[in-house]
Design a protein around this motif. Structure first.
Motif, PDB file in Angstrom:
ATOM      1  N   ASP A   1       7.361   3.336   5.543  1.00 50.43           N
ATOM      2  CA  ASP A   1       7.240   3.207   4.092  1.00 50.43           C
ATOM      3  C   ASP A   1       6.115   4.054   3.516  1.00 50.43           C
ATOM      4  O   ASP A   1       5.959   4.117   2.294  1.00 50.43           O
ATOM      5  CB  ASP A   1       7.089   1.737   3.679  1.00 50.43           C
ATOM      6  CG  ASP A   1       5.856   1.088   4.252  1.00 50.43           C
ATOM      7  OD1 ASP A   1       5.383   1.528   5.302  1.00 50.43           O
ATOM      8  OD2 ASP A   1       5.362   0.120   3.651  1.00 50.43           O
ATOM      9  N   ARG A   2       5.334   4.716   4.354  1.00 51.12           N
ATOM     10  CA  ARG A   2       4.356   5.686   3.868  1.00 51.12           C
ATOM     11  C   ARG A   2       4.880   7.115   3.975  1.00 51.12           C
ATOM     12  O   ARG A   2       4.382   8.019   3.306  1.00 51.12           O
ATOM     13  CB  ARG A   2       3.052   5.573   4.673  1.00 51.12           C
ATOM     14  CG  ARG A   2       2.274   4.291   4.505  1.00 51.12           C
ATOM     15  CD  ARG A   2       1.748   4.074   3.111  1.00 51.12           C
ATOM     16  NE  ARG A   2       0.779   5.080   2.701  1.00 51.12           N
ATOM     17  CZ  ARG A   2      -0.529   5.010   2.943  1.00 51.12           C
ATOM     18  NH1 ARG A   2      -1.017   3.968   3.603  1.00 51.12           N
ATOM     19  NH2 ARG A   2      -1.336   5.943   2.518  1.00 51.12           N
ATOM     20  N   VAL A   3       5.873   7.316   4.828  1.00 51.22           N
ATOM     21  CA  VAL A   3       6.346   8.670   5.112  1.00 51.22           C
ATOM     22  C   VAL A   3       6.922   9.341   3.871  1.00 51.22           C
ATOM     23  O   VAL A   3       6.574  10.484   3.538  1.00 51.22           O
ATOM     24  CB  VAL A   3       7.393   8.658   6.245  1.00 51.22           C
ATOM     25  CG1 VAL A   3       8.023  10.039   6.418  1.00 51.22           C
ATOM     26  CG2 VAL A   3       6.753   8.218   7.568  1.00 51.22           C
ATOM     27  N   GLY A   4       7.831   8.657   3.186  1.00 53.24           N
ATOM     28  CA  GLY A   4       8.491   9.270   2.042  1.00 53.24           C
ATOM     29  C   GLY A   4       7.540   9.642   0.930  1.00 53.24           C
ATOM     30  O   GLY A   4       7.592  10.758   0.387  1.00 53.24           O
ATOM     31  N   SER A   5       6.648   8.713   0.565  1.00 55.88           N
ATOM     32  CA  SER A   5       5.728   8.978  -0.541  1.00 55.88           C
ATOM     33  C   SER A   5       4.704  10.047  -0.165  1.00 55.88           C
ATOM     34  O   SER A   5       4.372  10.911  -0.987  1.00 55.88           O
ATOM     35  CB  SER A   5       5.020   7.688  -0.976  1.00 55.88           C
ATOM     36  OG  SER A   5       4.336   7.090   0.101  1.00 55.88           O
TER      37      SER A   5
ATOM     38  N   THR B   1       0.801  -1.213   0.000  1.00 53.41           N
ATOM     39  CA  THR B   1       0.000   0.000   0.000  1.00 53.41           C
ATOM     40  C   THR B   1       0.828   1.254   0.000  1.00 53.41           C
ATOM     41  O   THR B   1       0.299   2.349   0.018  1.00 53.41           O
ATOM     42  CB  THR B   1      -0.912   0.031   1.248  1.00 53.41           C
ATOM     43  OG1 THR B   1      -0.105  -0.123   2.405  1.00 53.41           O
ATOM     44  CG2 THR B   1      -1.942  -1.051   1.180  1.00 53.41           C
ATOM     45  N   ILE B   2       2.149   1.065  -0.062  1.00 52.62           N
ATOM     46  CA  ILE B   2       3.003   2.251  -0.158  1.00 52.62           C
ATOM     47  C   ILE B   2       2.639   3.120  -1.355  1.00 52.62           C
ATOM     48  O   ILE B   2       2.835   4.328  -1.368  1.00 52.62           O
ATOM     49  CB  ILE B   2       4.481   1.824  -0.241  1.00 52.62           C
ATOM     50  CG1 ILE B   2       5.404   3.016  -0.199  1.00 52.62           C
ATOM     51  CG2 ILE B   2       4.745   1.021  -1.495  1.00 52.62           C
ATOM     52  CD1 ILE B   2       6.845   2.603  -0.056  1.00 52.62           C
ATOM     53  N   GLY B   3       2.055   2.475  -2.386  1.00 51.55           N
ATOM     54  CA  GLY B   3       1.728   3.242  -3.585  1.00 51.55           C
ATOM     55  C   GLY B   3       0.406   3.973  -3.521  1.00 51.55           C
ATOM     56  O   GLY B   3       0.094   4.754  -4.416  1.00 51.55           O
TER      57      GLY B   3
ATOM     58  N   LYS C   1       4.220   5.305 -14.972  1.00 48.53           N
ATOM     59  CA  LYS C   1       3.623   6.083 -13.887  1.00 48.53           C
ATOM     60  C   LYS C   1       4.398   7.341 -13.532  1.00 48.53           C
ATOM     61  O   LYS C   1       3.838   8.363 -13.160  1.00 48.53           O
ATOM     62  CB  LYS C   1       3.472   5.220 -12.627  1.00 48.53           C
ATOM     63  CG  LYS C   1       2.459   4.101 -12.751  1.00 48.53           C
ATOM     64  CD  LYS C   1       2.328   3.328 -11.459  1.00 48.53           C
ATOM     65  CE  LYS C   1       1.730   4.161 -10.359  1.00 48.53           C
ATOM     66  NZ  LYS C   1       1.505   3.383  -9.128  1.00 48.53           N
ATOM     67  N   TYR C   2       5.725   7.234 -13.622  1.00 51.74           N
ATOM     68  CA  TYR C   2       6.565   8.330 -13.119  1.00 51.74           C
ATOM     69  C   TYR C   2       7.448   8.962 -14.186  1.00 51.74           C
ATOM     70  O   TYR C   2       8.143   9.947 -13.906  1.00 51.74           O
ATOM     71  CB  TYR C   2       7.433   7.829 -11.966  1.00 51.74           C
ATOM     72  CG  TYR C   2       6.630   7.219 -10.846  1.00 51.74           C
ATOM     73  CD1 TYR C   2       5.923   8.024  -9.948  1.00 51.74           C
ATOM     74  CD2 TYR C   2       6.549   5.840 -10.694  1.00 51.74           C
ATOM     75  CE1 TYR C   2       5.177   7.471  -8.933  1.00 51.74           C
ATOM     76  CE2 TYR C   2       5.810   5.269  -9.671  1.00 51.74           C
ATOM     77  CZ  TYR C   2       5.127   6.082  -8.798  1.00 51.74           C
ATOM     78  OH  TYR C   2       4.380   5.530  -7.786  1.00 51.74           O
ATOM     79  N   GLY C   3       7.483   8.365 -15.382  1.00 48.60           N
ATOM     80  CA  GLY C   3       8.263   8.952 -16.449  1.00 48.60           C
ATOM     81  C   GLY C   3       9.758   8.761 -16.312  1.00 48.60           C
ATOM     82  O   GLY C   3      10.549   9.476 -16.930  1.00 48.60           O
ATOM     83  N   ASN C   4      10.186   7.796 -15.470  1.00 46.35           N
ATOM     84  CA  ASN C   4      11.617   7.527 -15.299  1.00 46.35           C
ATOM     85  C   ASN C   4      12.066   6.549 -16.381  1.00 46.35           C
ATOM     86  O   ASN C   4      11.815   5.358 -16.283  1.00 46.35           O
ATOM     87  CB  ASN C   4      11.895   6.932 -13.916  1.00 46.35           C
ATOM     88  CG  ASN C   4      11.594   7.916 -12.816  1.00 46.35           C
ATOM     89  OD1 ASN C   4      11.699   9.109 -13.012  1.00 46.35           O
ATOM     90  ND2 ASN C   4      11.185   7.428 -11.661  1.00 46.35           N
TER      91      ASN C   4
ATOM     92  N   ILE D   1      10.648   5.742  -1.467  1.00 45.54           N
ATOM     93  CA  ILE D   1      10.223   6.526  -2.618  1.00 45.54           C
ATOM     94  C   ILE D   1       8.953   5.916  -3.210  1.00 45.54           C
ATOM     95  O   ILE D   1       8.678   4.728  -3.035  1.00 45.54           O
ATOM     96  CB  ILE D   1      11.339   6.603  -3.681  1.00 45.54           C
ATOM     97  CG1 ILE D   1      11.758   5.208  -4.151  1.00 45.54           C
ATOM     98  CG2 ILE D   1      12.540   7.376  -3.136  1.00 45.54           C
ATOM     99  CD1 ILE D   1      12.815   5.212  -5.257  1.00 45.54           C
ATOM    100  N   SER D   2       8.181   6.727  -3.886  1.00 44.40           N
ATOM    101  CA  SER D   2       6.888   6.266  -4.406  1.00 44.40           C
ATOM    102  C   SER D   2       7.022   5.063  -5.329  1.00 44.40           C
ATOM    103  O   SER D   2       6.137   4.211  -5.398  1.00 44.40           O
ATOM    104  CB  SER D   2       6.192   7.415  -5.144  1.00 44.40           C
ATOM    105  OG  SER D   2       5.926   8.487  -4.266  1.00 44.40           O
TER     106      SER D   2
END
Length: 420
Positions: free
Chosen positions: A100-104, A14-16, A416-419, A374-375
Motif C-alpha cells: 500500500d506504499r508502493v503505488g503512492s 500512513t499510505i498518505g 487534495k487531488y482536484g478530483n 492509489i494516493s
C-alpha cells in the motif's frame, strides 16, 4: 517489527504520508540511475531479514560477480525518508515496501519502474498490488491477509460459517463477567476499517471502483456496505463495552483470547508470534463464510522489492530483484522467515510444509481484494473509522454514517487531488 509494517501502513493510514512529501527529484531520477563511481550495490532491509539477505547476496555475488552491501533499519522510516534520500544520493538500490506504499510512492516519483520477470510467477492479485496507472513499481515478495485463530482447548474444530459463530455465542461459558447479556465467544476489531473491510466487501461494498483505481466511484455507502455494517452492529449489541474503544479494542481482544475467554478471533499472520509467546493452544483457518454464503473478502497485502528513484545502480538492482523473486530464492525466503511467498510456485512449496498459518493465508488470499494503492486511499481511513464507530455504537444509523463518510472522503479528495 516484521508484521507491524502492514498494520502501520494499512491500519493507521500512513499510505498518505508519501503524497505529502515534495517530489522534485521524481522526473530526474531516471537520468541519475545506473551511474556511480562505486560498483557495489546497496540493499536496505529490516534486521529480521538480514540473515536471509546475507545468504541471498552471497549466492548472487557468486553467480553474477556483483558486490552487495547490506544495510538494516526500520522499513517505514526508510520509506518516509525516501524523498530526501533520493535527492541527496543516499537512497539504497533495493529495499522493501508494503504494497500500500508502493503505488503512492511510485506516482509521487520516488520509485523507479520495475519489470516483472516471468520467473517471479506473480499472480493477478499481487501484480495489481504493485501497479498504479499502468506502471509497475515493485516486484511482489510476500503475501498477507487476515485469517481466523481459534482456541483448540475451547472448541474441537474451526468454525466454518458465521452461523457457527452465532451458535457459539449462545454458550454461557463465554458470558462476560460484569456485563449481563454480553459474551466474548467470537471477537473482531470491527471499528477498524482494515479488519472490517472483508465483511463489507463480502456483501458487495467496495472502496473505489474499477478494482480500486477509480477514486470518483466510492462504494462504501452502497447496499452491500450497509448490509455489512448492520451485521457488524448485531455483534456489538452482544459484545462488551470495551469492544467500542477504538484505541483499546485490539488489546482487549488479545487479552480475552490469550486468557481462554474467547474461542475465535480475526487477525493477521503477524499475531501468531504473540499467541505463541502466550502459550495459547491455537489453530489457524480461513475466515468463515458470511451469512449470505459469500467469502469474507479481506484486503490482500504484503510486501514488494522496490528500486528507489535515486538508486545509483538501477539496472543491477533490477537483475537482483529478478533473482530475489525467483522460485528458489522465494523458497529460501519462506524457510528463513515463515512469511508466505508471492511467487506462486514457492507458495505451493510453502503450503506443502503443512503449516496451518501458511495454509490459511494462502487459501484466504485467493478471495482477498487488493488494497487500493492509489494516493487517494489515504483519505479513506479516518472517515471509515468514524463510520464504523458511529454505526456499531448506535450514534448513527448505518446509512447516514456511510453517507457522511463518503461525503467526507469525496470532499477531501477534491481538496487534495482536484478530483471533482
Amino acid at each position: 517489527m516484521k508484521r507491524q509494517v502492514l498494520k502501520s501502513a494499512a491500519i493507521l493510514g500512513t499510505i498518505g504520508l508519501a503524497s505529502l512529501l515534495l517530489v522534485a527529484c521524481g522526473s530526474k531520477s531516471s537520468s541519475k540511475s545506473g551511474s556511480s563511481d562505486s560498483k557495489e550495490m546497496t540493499v536496505y532491509v529490516e534486521e529480521q531479514y538480514k540473515d536471509f539477505m546475507k545468504k541471498a547476496a552471497a549466492a548472487y555475488e557468486k553467480e553474477s560477480g556483483q558486490k552487495i552491501t547490506i544495510k538494516t533499519g526500520d522499513q517505514i522510516k526508510g520509506l518516509d525518508n525516501l524523498s530526501l534520500d533520493n535527492q541527496s544520493g543516499k537512497a539504497p538500490d533495493v529495499m522493501m515496501a508494503p504494497y500500500d506504499r508502493v503505488g503512492s510512492l511510485g506516482t509521487d516519483g520516488q520509485l523507479a519502474e520495475v519489470k516483472l520477470a516471468d520467473s517471479s510467477k506473480a499472480d493477478n492479485t499481487t501484480k495489481a498490488l504493485v501497479t498504479n496507472k499502468g506502471k509497475v513499481y515493485g516486484a511482489p515478495a510476500v503475501i498477507e491477509t487476515l485469517v481466523m485463530y481459534y482456541n483448540k482447548d475451547l472448541i474441537s474444530e474451526a468454525p466454518k460459517t458465521f452461523a457457527d459463530l452465532e451458535n457459539l455465542a449462545k454458550d454461557s461459558k463465554y458470558a462476560f463477567q460484569g456485563e449481563e447479556g454480553k459474551n466474548t465467544a467470537f471477537l473482531a476489531d470491527w471499528t477498524n476499517f482494515y479488519y472490517t473491510y472483508g465483511l463489507l466487501a463480502g456483501n458487495g461494498g467496495y472502496v473505489f471502483g474499477d478494482k480500486g483505481t477509480n477514486p470518483k466511484d466510492i462504494g462504501l455507502a452502497n447496499d452491500g456496505s450497509i448490509k455489512g455494517l448492520e451485521y457488524a452492529k448485531t455483534w456489538y449489541a452482544q459484545w462488551p463495552k470495551g469492544m467500542q474503544d477504538t484505541e483499546g479494542s485490539a488489546n482487549f481482544i488479545q487479552t480475552q483470547f490469550t486468557t481462554g475467554k474467547t474461542a475465535a478471533i480475526i487477525d493477521g499472520p503477524w499475531k501468531a508470534s504473540a499467541l505463541k509467546d502466550a502459550k495459547v493452544n491455537y489453530g489457524v483457518t480461513t475466515i468463515p463464510t458470511l451469512p449470505n454464503g459469500k467469502n469474507y473478502e479481506a484486503f490482500g497485502g504484503g510486501k514488494a522489492w522496490i528500486i528507489p528513484a535515486g538508486a545509483k545502480h538501477a539496472s543491477e538492482a533490477q537483475k537482483f530483484i529478478d533473482f530475489l523473486t525467483s522460485t528458489e530464492q522465494q523458497k529460501a525466503f519462506y524457510d528463513a522467515t515463515n512469511e508466505v511467498p508471492a511467487n506462486t510456485e514457492a507458495r505451493e512449496y510453502a503450503t506443502g510444509k503443512n503449516d496451518e498459518l501458511t495454509a490459511a493465508v494462502v487459501k484466504q488470499f485467493a478471495s482477498a481484494q487488493p488494497m487500493p494503492n492509489i494516493s487517494e486511499m489515504g483519505t479513506v481511513w479516518d472517515p471509515a473509522k468514524t463510520m464504523l464507530f458511529d454505526t456499531v455504537s448506535g450514534k448513527s444509523d448505518a446509512k447516514k454514517a456511510a453517507d457522511d463518510a463518503v461525503k467526507l472522503i469525496k470532499d477531501t479528495i477534491a481538496q487534495k487531488y482536484g478530483n471533482k
